[in-house]
Design an enzyme around this catalytic site. Structure first.
Site, short mmCIF file in Angstrom:
data_model
loop_
_atom_site.label_atom_id
_atom_site.label_comp_id
_atom_site.label_asym_id
_atom_site.label_seq_id
_atom_site.Cartn_x
_atom_site.Cartn_y
_atom_site.Cartn_z
N GLY A 61 0.83 -1.20 0.00
CA GLY A 61 0.00 0.00 0.00
C GLY A 61 0.86 1.25 0.00
N ASP A 62 0.19 2.40 -0.17
CA ASP A 62 0.86 3.71 -0.15
C ASP A 62 1.90 3.87 -1.25
OD1 ASP A 62 -0.54 4.11 2.30
OD2 ASP A 62 1.02 2.97 3.32
N LYS A 119 -0.75 5.26 -5.80
CA LYS A 119 -1.75 4.93 -6.83
C LYS A 119 -2.65 6.11 -7.16
CE LYS A 119 -3.20 1.72 -4.10
NZ LYS A 119 -2.11 1.69 -3.13
N GLY A 178 -5.87 5.41 2.05
CA GLY A 178 -5.63 6.85 2.01
C GLY A 178 -4.84 7.20 0.77
N HIS A 179 -5.38 8.08 -0.04
CA HIS A 179 -4.68 8.53 -1.24
C HIS A 179 -4.37 10.01 -1.11
CE1 HIS A 179 -6.54 5.12 -3.91
NE2 HIS A 179 -5.54 4.72 -3.14
N GLN A 201 -4.76 -0.05 -1.25
CA GLN A 201 -3.74 -0.89 -0.59
C GLN A 201 -2.86 -1.62 -1.61
OE1 GLN A 201 -6.99 -2.37 1.09
NE2 GLN A 201 -7.06 -0.82 2.63
N THR A 241 -3.93 7.91 6.54
CA THR A 241 -5.16 7.66 7.30
C THR A 241 -4.91 7.75 8.81
OG1 THR A 241 -5.94 6.24 5.54
CG2 THR A 241 -7.01 5.96 7.66
N THR A 242 -3.79 7.18 9.27
CA THR A 242 -3.58 7.11 10.72
C THR A 242 -2.44 7.99 11.20
OG1 THR A 242 -2.10 5.24 10.41
CG2 THR A 242 -4.40 4.71 10.84
N GLY A 243 -1.63 8.51 10.28
CA GLY A 243 -0.49 9.34 10.67
C GLY A 243 0.67 8.55 11.25
N ARG A 259 5.70 5.14 8.79
CA ARG A 259 5.79 3.90 8.00
C ARG A 259 7.14 3.25 8.19
NH1 ARG A 259 3.32 7.15 2.97
NH2 ARG A 259 1.14 7.04 3.57
P1 IMP Z 1 -7.04 -3.04 8.22
O1 IMP Z 1 -7.19 -2.92 6.74
O2 IMP Z 1 -7.40 -1.76 8.95
O3 IMP Z 1 -7.72 -4.26 8.78
O4 IMP Z 1 -5.46 -3.25 8.53
C1 IMP Z 1 -4.78 -4.43 8.15
C2 IMP Z 1 -3.37 -4.12 7.69
O5 IMP Z 1 -3.42 -3.42 6.45
C3 IMP Z 1 -2.59 -3.21 8.64
O6 IMP Z 1 -1.23 -3.58 8.62
C4 IMP Z 1 -2.77 -1.82 8.04
O7 IMP Z 1 -1.73 -0.95 8.41
C5 IMP Z 1 -2.73 -2.18 6.57
N1 IMP Z 1 -3.43 -1.21 5.73
C6 IMP Z 1 -4.75 -1.05 5.59
N2 IMP Z 1 -5.02 -0.06 4.72
C7 IMP Z 1 -3.85 0.39 4.28
C8 IMP Z 1 -3.46 1.40 3.32
O8 IMP Z 1 -4.28 2.07 2.68
N3 IMP Z 1 -2.13 1.58 3.15
C9 IMP Z 1 -1.20 0.84 3.80
N4 IMP Z 1 -1.50 -0.10 4.69
C10 IMP Z 1 -2.82 -0.32 4.93
#
Ligand code: IMP
Length: 429
Positions: A12-13, A16, A40-41, A223, A301-303, A306
């Site tokens: 992810g990230d 995209k 999060g985009h 993702q 999304t969560t800050g 990484r």
């Molecule tokens: P969940 O999707 O909230 O259940 O998280 C499961 C895993 O996917 C965790 O390690 C999150 O950090 C990761 N994850 C979920 N969405 C994203 C994203 O958009 N970007 C990167 N990691 C993500």
């Protein structure tokens, strides 16, 4: 003109949103097909910097239809907030459409997500805590609620009470939490419906009709493939089945996989991951910190900071093959501009053996060690390069090495967040 899918090839990230923003010009529909507001985009354009979670990145083109597909789980409060914030900043949502088959994220989903993470203790996945996995689990377990139900107040009331009876048992007896009262939830979701009704429709039919008319549909992944439930680093994955593979794109928008003629994989020029789980090329030293600071690698999304590391060619080769990527977009090459030398993981070592595949078991996933090839850095600012030949030779060599390793050419190389900071080697569509 068939459909084109943009997928994330790592965890992810990868950028995209930015690639979709570029390609959207040539499509008439841009459709998101998976996940929820865990995604999060970040998009930077002439209107400013935007963080999107549910709305497709094509929204900045007012003439394009933007679809939130059936493959998503939607928290209506989050969607309304996103729409309001876009409108306030002058971005029209007039042509936004939401699938009537998308699932709702309900108030118990984030509660269960957080409680589950606590129960997992040291094995916590590091989820976003947004309730995404519980919402997908309910979809599969047939206890989900489709957004279409909101159009029928009596039906919604009945369904809510039926599902909540199950959930209250789970919340009180298993998680030791207080039960939820259906009435305020019903009122809240009715209120949400009054705001969202105008957007909700059969988006599958909308996409199929566009394809019948010969229009181009761009499918936007969320993702990355390594977070895929089936093919990712299980159980440190997300739960949208199978979130990032090209066939999942057809399933999550309601079109036929035969309509997809191009799959573009998006890869960062290095590796990042948010949350827990195996990451063979992770750097927990000063170089990792330097990558994080140069790339400003903090979750949209969560800050959360990484985890950063060198480009993992084994994992990338695997995801190129899984998705059938004909080409890739390599993003954030400029982040590497100041490094004296770079490493690329060309194979793994597992139990004294050299392997070129991603193993399945947990112990193996955590025990693989990267085998690196070292390459010289270019130590030159690439952010103003607009042609491949403008790149310093060492940067060209780095891109060529990655292409060879993963078996797909780079159609686009991005060298900065702005729309024009891209080297287009092949226009893709
Ligand atoms: P969940 O999707 O909230 O259940 O998280 C499961 C895993 O996917 C965790 O390690 C999150 O950090 C990761 N994850 C979920 N969405 C994203 C994203 O958009 N970007 C990167 N990691 C993500």
């Amino acid at each position: 003109m068939p459909a084109v899918v943009v997928i994330g090839g790592q965890w992810g990230d990868e950028g995209k949103g930015r690639i979709v923003d570029l390609l959207a010009r040539k499509a008439s529909i841009v459709a998101r097909y998976s996940a929820g507001h865990n995604a999060g985009h970040t998009i930077v354009n002439h209107m400013g910097k935007f963080a999107l979670h549910v709305v497709p990145a094509g929204i900045f083109y007012p003439e394009k239809t933007c679809v939130i597909g059936n493959g998503l789980v939607i928290d209506p409060a989050v969607l309304i907030e996103e729409i309001t914030s876009l409108e306030t900043r002058g971005v029209s949502t007039e042509k936004l459409r939401v699938s009537d088959r998308a699932q709702l994220v309900m108030p118990w989903h984030p509660m269960i997500d957080i409680a589950d993470e606590q129960l997992r203790g040291v094995n916590a996945v590091g989820t976003t805590g947004k309730g995404i996995t519980p919402a997908f689990a309910d979809k599969v377990g047939r206890l989900g609620i489709r957004i279409a139900e909101l159009a029928d107040p009596d039906g919604f009331s009945e369904r809510l009470r039926f599902v909540l009876e199950h959930k209250n048992r789970l919340l009180t007896r298993y998680y030791d939490l207080d039960p939820l009262d259906p009435e305020p939830i019903e009122d809240e979701y009715r209120e949400h419906w009054s705001r969202l009704a105008r957007y909700v429709t059969d988006t599958g039919e909308l996409c199929r009709e566009a394809l019948r008319q010969g229009e181009r549909v761009l499918l936007e992944g969320a993702q990355g493939t390594l977070l895929d439930l089936d093919n990712g680093t299980y159980d440190f994955v997300t739960s949208s089945v199978p979130t990032s593979m090209a066939a999942g794109a057809a399933m999550g928008t309601g079109i036929s996989p035969r309509d997809i003629d191009r799959v573009v994989g998006v890869y960062k020029a290095y590796q990042t991951r948010v949350g827990a789980g195996p990451m063979p090329t992770e750097l927990t030293d000063a170089t990792g910190d330097r990558l994080r600071e140069c790339g400003q690698e903090y979750g949209t999304t969560t800050g959360r900071p990484r985890r950063c590391g060198w480009f993992d060619g084994v994992a990338a080769r695997y995801t190129v093959q899984l998705n059938g990527c004909q080409s890739i977009s390599l993003t954030r090459l400029d982040v590497l501009d100041t490094f004296e030398s770079l490493k690329v993981c060309v194979a793994y070592e597992l139990d004294g053996r050299r392997i070129m595949t991603v193993p399945a078991g947990r112990r193996a996933l955590f025990s693989t060690r990267p085998i690196y090839e070292e390459m010289p850095g270019w130590q030159t600012d690439t952010s103003r390069c607009r042609n491949f030949d403008d790149l310093p030779t060492a940067a060209q060599d780095y891109v060529r090495r990655i292409e060879k390793l993963i078996g797909a050419p780079a159609a686009l190389v991005s060298v900065g967040p702005e729309r024009d900071q891209a080297i287009i080697v092949d226009p893709i569509i």
